[in-house]
Design a protein around this motif. Structure first.
Motif, PDB file in Angstrom:
ATOM      1  N   ALA A   1       0.834  -1.205   0.000  1.00  0.00           N
ATOM      2  CA  ALA A   1       0.000   0.000   0.000  1.00  0.00           C
ATOM      3  C   ALA A   1       0.871   1.258   0.000  1.00  0.00           C
ATOM      4  O   ALA A   1       0.623   2.205  -0.766  1.00  0.00           O
ATOM      5  N   GLY A   2       1.896   1.275   0.861  1.00  0.00           N
ATOM      6  CA  GLY A   2       2.786   2.427   0.925  1.00  0.00           C
ATOM      7  C   GLY A   2       3.551   2.641  -0.363  1.00  0.00           C
ATOM      8  O   GLY A   2       3.725   3.775  -0.824  1.00  0.00           O
ATOM      9  N   LEU A   3       4.002   1.544  -0.967  1.00  0.00           N
ATOM     10  CA  LEU A   3       4.755   1.620  -2.225  1.00  0.00           C
ATOM     11  C   LEU A   3       3.884   2.183  -3.344  1.00  0.00           C
ATOM     12  O   LEU A   3       4.318   3.042  -4.120  1.00  0.00           O
ATOM     13  N   TYR A   4       2.650   1.714  -3.419  1.00  0.00           N
ATOM     14  CA  TYR A   4       1.718   2.178  -4.455  1.00  0.00           C
ATOM     15  C   TYR A   4       1.488   3.685  -4.349  1.00  0.00           C
ATOM     16  O   TYR A   4       1.534   4.413  -5.351  1.00  0.00           O
ATOM     17  N   ILE A   5       1.254   4.152  -3.128  1.00  0.00           N
ATOM     18  CA  ILE A   5       0.954   5.576  -2.932  1.00  0.00           C
ATOM     19  C   ILE A   5       2.182   6.433  -3.208  1.00  0.00           C
ATOM     20  O   ILE A   5       2.094   7.483  -3.862  1.00  0.00           O
ATOM     21  N   ARG A   6       3.353   6.010  -2.746  1.00  0.00           N
ATOM     22  CA  ARG A   6       4.554   6.826  -2.911  1.00  0.00           C
ATOM     23  C   ARG A   6       5.029   6.906  -4.360  1.00  0.00           C
ATOM     24  O   ARG A   6       5.635   7.887  -4.753  1.00  0.00           O
ATOM     25  N   LYS A   7       4.748   5.876  -5.145  1.00  0.00           N
ATOM     26  CA  LYS A   7       5.167   5.906  -6.550  1.00  0.00           C
ATOM     27  C   LYS A   7       4.314   6.860  -7.376  1.00  0.00           C
ATOM     28  O   LYS A   7       4.681   7.223  -8.488  1.00  0.00           O
ATOM     29  N   ARG A   8       3.173   7.286  -6.829  1.00  0.00           N
ATOM     30  CA  ARG A   8       2.237   8.121  -7.587  1.00  0.00           C
ATOM     31  C   ARG A   8       2.338   9.603  -7.222  1.00  0.00           C
ATOM     32  O   ARG A   8       1.480  10.388  -7.629  1.00  0.00           O
ATOM     33  N   ILE A   9       3.364   9.980  -6.481  1.00  0.00           N
ATOM     34  CA  ILE A   9       3.511  11.387  -6.099  1.00  0.00           C
ATOM     35  C   ILE A   9       4.780  11.972  -6.720  1.00  0.00           C
ATOM     36  O   ILE A   9       5.701  11.252  -7.084  1.00  0.00           O
ATOM     37  N   SER A  10       4.803  13.299  -6.841  1.00  0.00           N
ATOM     38  CA  SER A  10       5.959  13.972  -7.430  1.00  0.00           C
ATOM     39  C   SER A  10       6.883  14.475  -6.331  1.00  0.00           C
ATOM     40  O   SER A  10       6.528  14.483  -5.148  1.00  0.00           O
ATOM     41  N   ASP A  11       8.072  14.907  -6.727  1.00  0.00           N
ATOM     42  CA  ASP A  11       9.022  15.415  -5.746  1.00  0.00           C
ATOM     43  C   ASP A  11       8.613  16.799  -5.269  1.00  0.00           C
ATOM     44  O   ASP A  11       7.656  17.405  -5.760  1.00  0.00           O
ATOM     45  N   THR A  12       9.345  17.329  -4.299  1.00  0.00           N
ATOM     46  CA  THR A  12       8.936  18.549  -3.619  1.00  0.00           C
ATOM     47  C   THR A  12       9.242  19.799  -4.449  1.00  0.00           C
ATOM     48  O   THR A  12      10.172  19.804  -5.262  1.00  0.00           O
ATOM     49  N   PRO A  13       8.472  20.875  -4.235  1.00  0.00           N
ATOM     50  CA  PRO A  13       8.753  22.135  -4.938  1.00  0.00           C
ATOM     51  C   PRO A  13      10.173  22.641  -4.674  1.00  0.00           C
ATOM     52  O   PRO A  13      10.836  23.138  -5.594  1.00  0.00           O
ATOM     53  N   ASN A  14      10.647  22.511  -3.438  1.00  0.00           N
ATOM     54  CA  ASN A  14      11.992  22.992  -3.102  1.00  0.00           C
ATOM     55  C   ASN A  14      13.057  22.236  -3.886  1.00  0.00           C
ATOM     56  O   ASN A  14      13.974  22.838  -4.450  1.00  0.00           O
ATOM     57  N   PHE A  15      12.952  20.899  -3.916  1.00  0.00           N
ATOM     58  CA  PHE A  15      13.951  20.098  -4.631  1.00  0.00           C
ATOM     59  C   PHE A  15      13.891  20.381  -6.124  1.00  0.00           C
ATOM     60  O   PHE A  15      14.938  20.559  -6.774  1.00  0.00           O
ATOM     61  N   ASN A  16      12.684  20.414  -6.689  1.00  0.00           N
ATOM     62  CA  ASN A  16      12.549  20.658  -8.129  1.00  0.00           C
ATOM     63  C   ASN A  16      13.071  22.039  -8.519  1.00  0.00           C
ATOM     64  O   ASN A  16      13.707  22.203  -9.562  1.00  0.00           O
ATOM     65  N   ARG A  17      12.817  23.020  -7.680  1.00  0.00           N
ATOM     66  CA  ARG A  17      13.295  24.378  -7.945  1.00  0.00           C
ATOM     67  C   ARG A  17      14.820  24.418  -7.950  1.00  0.00           C
ATOM     68  O   ARG A  17      15.447  25.039  -8.811  1.00  0.00           O
ATOM     69  N   LEU A  18      15.420  23.720  -6.980  1.00  0.00           N
ATOM     70  CA  LEU A  18      16.878  23.684  -6.877  1.00  0.00           C
ATOM     71  C   LEU A  18      17.475  22.914  -8.058  1.00  0.00           C
ATOM     72  O   LEU A  18      18.507  23.317  -8.626  1.00  0.00           O
ATOM     73  N   LYS A  19      16.828  21.842  -8.458  1.00  0.00           N
ATOM     74  CA  LYS A  19      17.303  21.038  -9.583  1.00  0.00           C
ATOM     75  C   LYS A  19      17.256  21.833 -10.885  1.00  0.00           C
ATOM     76  O   LYS A  19      18.215  21.812 -11.679  1.00  0.00           O
ATOM     77  N   GLU A  20      16.162  22.557 -11.111  1.00  0.00           N
ATOM     78  CA  GLU A  20      16.009  23.337 -12.333  1.00  0.00           C
ATOM     79  C   GLU A  20      17.026  24.473 -12.429  1.00  0.00           C
ATOM     80  O   GLU A  20      17.448  24.847 -13.527  1.00  0.00           O
ATOM     81  N   SER A  21      17.434  25.006 -11.281  1.00  0.00           N
ATOM     82  CA  SER A  21      18.394  26.112 -11.281  1.00  0.00           C
ATOM     83  C   SER A  21      19.841  25.622 -11.281  1.00  0.00           C
ATOM     84  O   SER A  21      20.769  26.429 -11.284  1.00  0.00           O
ATOM     85  N   GLY A  22      20.051  24.301 -11.286  1.00  0.00           N
ATOM     86  CA  GLY A  22      21.397  23.740 -11.241  1.00  0.00           C
ATOM     87  C   GLY A  22      22.064  23.895  -9.892  1.00  0.00           C
ATOM     88  O   GLY A  22      23.297  23.893  -9.790  1.00  0.00           O
ATOM     89  N   GLY A  23      21.250  23.992  -8.845  1.00  0.00           N
ATOM     90  CA  GLY A  23      21.795  24.263  -7.519  1.00  0.00           C
ATOM     91  C   GLY A  23      21.963  23.051  -6.619  1.00  0.00           C
ATOM     92  O   GLY A  23      22.260  23.202  -5.431  1.00  0.00           O
ATOM     93  N   LEU A  24      21.783  21.830  -7.152  1.00  0.00           N
ATOM     94  CA  LEU A  24      21.942  20.639  -6.322  1.00  0.00           C
ATOM     95  C   LEU A  24      23.401  20.466  -5.911  1.00  0.00           C
ATOM     96  O   LEU A  24      24.312  20.739  -6.687  1.00  0.00           O
ATOM     97  N   SER A  25      23.617  19.983  -4.691  1.00  0.00           N
ATOM     98  CA  SER A  25      24.975  19.766  -4.205  1.00  0.00           C
ATOM     99  C   SER A  25      25.536  18.454  -4.750  1.00  0.00           C
ATOM    100  O   SER A  25      24.829  17.447  -4.825  1.00  0.00           O
ATOM    101  N   LYS A  26      26.811  18.462  -5.130  1.00  0.00           N
ATOM    102  CA  LYS A  26      27.453  17.236  -5.603  1.00  0.00           C
ATOM    103  C   LYS A  26      27.809  16.301  -4.450  1.00  0.00           C
ATOM    104  O   LYS A  26      27.840  15.089  -4.613  1.00  0.00           O
ATOM    105  N   ASN A  27      28.094  16.873  -3.294  1.00  0.00           N
ATOM    106  CA  ASN A  27      28.418  16.077  -2.111  1.00  0.00           C
ATOM    107  C   ASN A  27      27.806  16.765  -0.891  1.00  0.00           C
ATOM    108  O   ASN A  27      28.467  17.527  -0.195  1.00  0.00           O
ATOM    109  N   PRO A  28      26.512  16.497  -0.626  1.00  0.00           N
ATOM    110  CA  PRO A  28      25.786  17.241   0.409  1.00  0.00           C
ATOM    111  C   PRO A  28      26.410  17.151   1.802  1.00  0.00           C
ATOM    112  O   PRO A  28      26.505  18.152   2.515  1.00  0.00           O
ATOM    113  N   LEU A  29      26.828  15.946   2.201  1.00  0.00           N
ATOM    114  CA  LEU A  29      27.350  15.796   3.554  1.00  0.00           C
ATOM    115  C   LEU A  29      28.697  16.494   3.716  1.00  0.00           C
ATOM    116  O   LEU A  29      28.969  17.139   4.741  1.00  0.00           O
ATOM    117  N   LYS A  30      29.540  16.389   2.695  1.00  0.00           N
ATOM    118  CA  LYS A  30      30.821  17.096   2.737  1.00  0.00           C
ATOM    119  C   LYS A  30      30.583  18.597   2.814  1.00  0.00           C
ATOM    120  O   LYS A  30      31.254  19.306   3.583  1.00  0.00           O
TER     121      LYS A  30
END
Length: 439
Positions: free
Chosen positions: A209-238
């Protein structure tokens, strides 16, 4: 590392229907992930007989909780790996992965051979599967809470993320009720023979049930905004470790959750075993007390989340810590009277107090970090805290009670952890009324 200029935070504008769908996805996943804790808390005695038959009753319970504790030390690893990938490729993909992993691991426990069948290999396999569970939960907590917070409408982040905490306690209640109902219906002999497997196998439909529901949703506005602007970190923990601000935030994420040790893992996870083995309540009485406290906290959590949206996270968390330090010992004394009604009162009061911690802590930790490193940095600090002060708590309680003969040890632990949380919270800058930062 490429330097990224701090941009002005962008408030989220979220369609209410989308917000509800996303919240359901987060809550169903949390429910499936943490259902296992309810089973372990209630069935520790039965599992001890099945996997450690040559030990005394007290040692059997300690060995089961040792296996429970070991899994927590793999949570930081899960937080690191899933956090890195979640900050690099997206929250949604990792949340699908972790729910699949824990569902498989939990169901596999239900299919394990017993000690009588394969000897010492049985408890070894049990612990290995607990390790897989610990790894996946390490990727779940920070991922699901980041996911919910990044989707939540402005001014309602505390309320929306609190729903996931309700799901976590309802999953505890469900696991406890399933295990208790089967124990009562089948009896000890049948449970030790085959009945103990059924609650673990129920993870399969929960996971599907959890797998079915999670596969049908999109990623977050914050992540998508950062991805579109090329702002994702190459090594977040570092990147997090190279920033003094982020290092300080990770340290706070390590100590602010201290109250989880005496709350989630002792008051709820360990309580059924504690009441049965130390206070000599019957299993039905223990179930009644635990169930009442779980209902109380589930009702109180959204109120605390909404309150934190109004007055800030810091005030609510500080108030909960002060109340726990003041009421921890009196409430445990009520539980220790052996009177079911007084035990329900004591446990329920502590549950309502703890709601001010568990209903608010995750959104406060989310707000400490920007989107670029949030999943990784928040996950590392929180999961190390869970390993050191959470998963070890039931084992520590059984050991200290055995060594001292004092059944009030959990009460003292509640006071100490509450004071530790209070000190850590005092060092936080409240960001409840600011948009989440992306960088």
């Amino acid at each position: 590392m490429t330097a990224v200029a701090a941009a002005q935070p962008t408030p989220n504008v979220v369609d209410p229907r989308t917000a509800r769908k996303v919240t359901l996805a987060g809550c169903v996943g949390i429910f499936a992930e943490l259902y296992d804790n309810g089973i372990f808390g209630f069935m520790a005695g039965t599992l001890g007989v099945v996997f450690f038959p040559d030990a005394s009753n007290a040692v059997q319970v300690q060995l089961v909780f040792l296996g429970y504790a070991v899994s927590f030390f793999f949570r930081p690893l899960g937080g690191i790996i899933c956090g890195h990938l979640g900050d690099r490729i997206g929250r949604q993909r990792m949340l699908v992965f972790v729910i699949l992993l824990i569902s498989v691991a939990t169901a596999a426990i239900g299919m394990l051979p017993t000690y009588a069948s394969i000897g010492i290999a049985a408890p070894i396999l049990l612990i290995l599967l607990r390790v897989l569970q610990g790894f996946s939960v390490g990727g779940e907590a920070s991922g699901a809470m980041s996911f919910l917070a990044e989707h939540a409408p402005e001014g309602k982040r505390g309320l929306y993320t609190s729903y996931a905490q309700i799901a976590s306690f309802l999953s505890l209640l469900t696991g406890t009720l399933v295990a208790a109902g089967m124990t009562s219906g089948l009896g000890s002999d049948a449970m030790e023979s085959w009945g103990w497997r059924v609650p673990f196998l129920l993870a399969v439909p929960l996971g599907v049930a959890g797998l079915y529901i999670r596969k049908r949703i999109s990623d977050t506005p914050n992540f998508n905004r950062l991805k579109e602007s090329g702002g994702l970190s190459k090594n977040p923990l570092k990147e997090a470790f190279t920033s003094s601000e982020h290092r300080r935030a990770m340290l706070l994420a390590l100590f602010i959750p201290l109250m989880n040790g005496s709350g989630y893992y002792v008051l709820f996870g360990y309580m059924p075993t504690f009441m049965s083995t130390e206070l000599h309540f019957s299993k039905v009485q223990g179930l009644l007390v635990t169930s009442a406290s779980l209902v109380a906290i589930s009702l109180a959590i959204p109120f605390m989340g909404r309150l934190s949206d109004r007055i800030g996270r810091k005030k609510v968390l500080s108030g909960a810590a002060i109340a726990m330090a003041a009421l921890g010992v009196p409430c445990y004394l009520l539980i220790g009277t052996g009177n079911v009604a007084l035990a329900i009162l004591g446990a329920s009061v502590m549950a309502v107090v703890f709601a001010g911690h568990t209903g608010v802590i995750h959104i406060l930790l989310v707000e400490l970090f920007p989107t670029r490193v949030r999943y990784s940095a928040y996950g590392l600090g929180y999961n190390i805290s869970s390993a050191l002060f959470g998963g070890t708590a039931p084992l520590l309680m059984t050991y200290l009670i055995a060594q001292t003969g004092n059944v009030n040890v959990p009460a003292f632990y509640a006071v100490v952890t509450a004071l530790g949380t209070l000190i850590a919270v005092s060092r936080v800058t409240d960001k409840a009324h600011l948009p989440l930062r992306d960088a």
